[in-house]
Design a protein around this motif. Structure first.
Motif, mmCIF file in Angstrom:
data_model
loop_
_atom_site.group_PDB
_atom_site.id
_atom_site.type_symbol
_atom_site.label_atom_id
_atom_site.label_comp_id
_atom_site.label_asym_id
_atom_site.label_seq_id
_atom_site.Cartn_x
_atom_site.Cartn_y
_atom_site.Cartn_z
ATOM 1 N N LYS A 15 2.118 6.317 -7.120
ATOM 2 C CA LYS A 15 1.116 7.260 -7.608
ATOM 3 C C LYS A 15 1.571 8.706 -7.422
ATOM 4 O O LYS A 15 1.358 9.543 -8.306
ATOM 5 C CB LYS A 15 -0.219 7.016 -6.913
ATOM 6 N N PHE A 28 0.836 -1.195 0.000
ATOM 7 C CA PHE A 28 0.000 0.000 0.000
ATOM 8 C C PHE A 28 0.876 1.252 0.000
ATOM 9 O O PHE A 28 0.654 2.179 -0.780
ATOM 10 C CB PHE A 28 -0.946 -0.015 1.200
ATOM 11 N N SER A 56 2.395 1.584 -3.374
ATOM 12 C CA SER A 56 1.444 2.083 -4.384
ATOM 13 C C SER A 56 1.242 3.592 -4.226
ATOM 14 O O SER A 56 1.149 4.309 -5.228
ATOM 15 C CB SER A 56 0.115 1.333 -4.299
ATOM 16 N N LEU A 57 1.195 4.078 -2.992
ATOM 17 C CA LEU A 57 1.079 5.530 -2.771
ATOM 18 C C LEU A 57 2.297 6.258 -3.320
ATOM 19 O O LEU A 57 2.174 7.295 -3.980
ATOM 20 C CB LEU A 57 0.930 5.832 -1.279
ATOM 21 N N ASP A 96 -4.429 -1.225 -4.543
ATOM 22 C CA ASP A 96 -5.090 0.065 -4.713
ATOM 23 C C ASP A 96 -6.611 -0.084 -4.836
ATOM 24 O O ASP A 96 -7.355 0.816 -4.444
ATOM 25 C CB ASP A 96 -4.519 0.773 -5.947
ATOM 26 N N ASN A 97 -7.067 -1.209 -5.349
ATOM 27 C CA ASN A 97 -8.500 -1.443 -5.514
ATOM 28 C C ASN A 97 -9.180 -1.958 -4.247
ATOM 29 O O ASN A 97 -10.404 -2.015 -4.184
ATOM 30 C CB ASN A 97 -8.754 -2.423 -6.655
ATOM 31 N N LEU A 138 1.742 1.281 -11.701
ATOM 32 C CA LEU A 138 1.456 0.294 -10.673
ATOM 33 C C LEU A 138 1.508 -1.104 -11.301
ATOM 34 O O LEU A 138 0.931 -1.318 -12.363
ATOM 35 C CB LEU A 138 0.062 0.511 -10.071
ATOM 36 N N LYS A 151 -8.044 -0.557 2.195
ATOM 37 C CA LYS A 151 -6.583 -0.429 2.181
ATOM 38 C C LYS A 151 -6.038 0.441 3.309
ATOM 39 O O LYS A 151 -5.060 0.074 3.936
ATOM 40 C CB LYS A 151 -6.086 0.041 0.822
ATOM 41 N N LEU A 155 0.164 -4.149 -7.192
ATOM 42 C CA LEU A 155 -0.122 -2.846 -6.585
ATOM 43 C C LEU A 155 -1.494 -2.325 -7.003
ATOM 44 O O LEU A 155 -2.168 -1.645 -6.211
ATOM 45 C CB LEU A 155 0.967 -1.839 -6.928
ATOM 46 N N LYS A 156 -1.938 -2.662 -8.199
ATOM 47 C CA LYS A 156 -3.293 -2.281 -8.617
ATOM 48 C C LYS A 156 -4.323 -3.002 -7.750
ATOM 49 O O LYS A 156 -5.339 -2.415 -7.372
ATOM 50 C CB LYS A 156 -3.517 -2.632 -10.090
#
Length: 192
Positions: A100, A93, A96-97, A114-115, A106, A119, A110-111
């Protein structure tokens, strides 16, 4: 809906878990497992409603309606929450931040992070609580996906073990056949 209304889900979930503990102390493990599952379902309902009252619509109206009618759909949402509590999830997480914020792509993993609709909360719970290991979380996810509904029903009903046989040759199963080990396993998850 105000907080007092949806707090009923939390109170009811807690009541189910407390009742399960009392039943477990009386060696009624089948019915105890049923109430543990029902308690966990009520607690996820509370969390989803709480998350849905803001401006951030993470759950569709269809999903919200199924919270009040479908055990299987609640189990899927519980699994999504549990995924977000894994320690590796929290690391991904943060990654992924970072990606982004820096306009980096991603990966598929990581997607997926993110989904996940839990999270933020799940990562925080996973890092601060640490009640379960990643292996235990995975075992609980597998148990929920495969066994939760079956065990919930087994704790309430006397049923035919083999429905393909003639009724006269069928063997019956009852809540009394649930073992203490099964109850203790689910209790650990419920307490967590």
């Amino acid at each position: 809906m105000d907080r007092e209304e949806y707090n009923q889900c939390y109170s009811n979930g807690k009541k189910h878990i407390d009742l399960a503990k009392r039943l477990g102390s009386e060696n009624d493990f089948g019915t105890a497992v049923t109430f543990l599952v029902l308690g966990i379902e009520e607690l996820i309902k509370f969390l989803v409603i709480q998350m849905s009252l803001g401006e951030d619509k993470r759950f569709s109206d269809k999903e919200l309606n199924k919270l009040f009618s479908s055990h299987t759909d609640k189990h899927k949402i519980i699994i999504e929450f549990l995924e977000a509590t894994k320690p590796i999830f929290a690391e991904n997480f943060v990654l992924s931040l970072f990606n982004k914020m820096n306009n980096l792509p991603l990966t598929d993993e990581l997607k997926e992070v993110d989904n996940n609709r839990f999270k933020e909360l799940g990562s925080m719970v996973g890092l601060t609580e640490k009640h379960l290991t990643e292996e235990e979380i995975e075992a609980f996810i597998e148990w929920l996906a495969r066994n939760a509904d079956k065990h919930k029903n087994k704790g309430l009903y006397v049923d035919r073990l083999d429905k393909s046989k003639d009724l006269l040759t069928s063997r019956l199963t009852s809540p009394t056949e649930t073992k203490k080990e099964d109850y203790e396993l689910i209790l650990k998850f419920a307490d967590s």
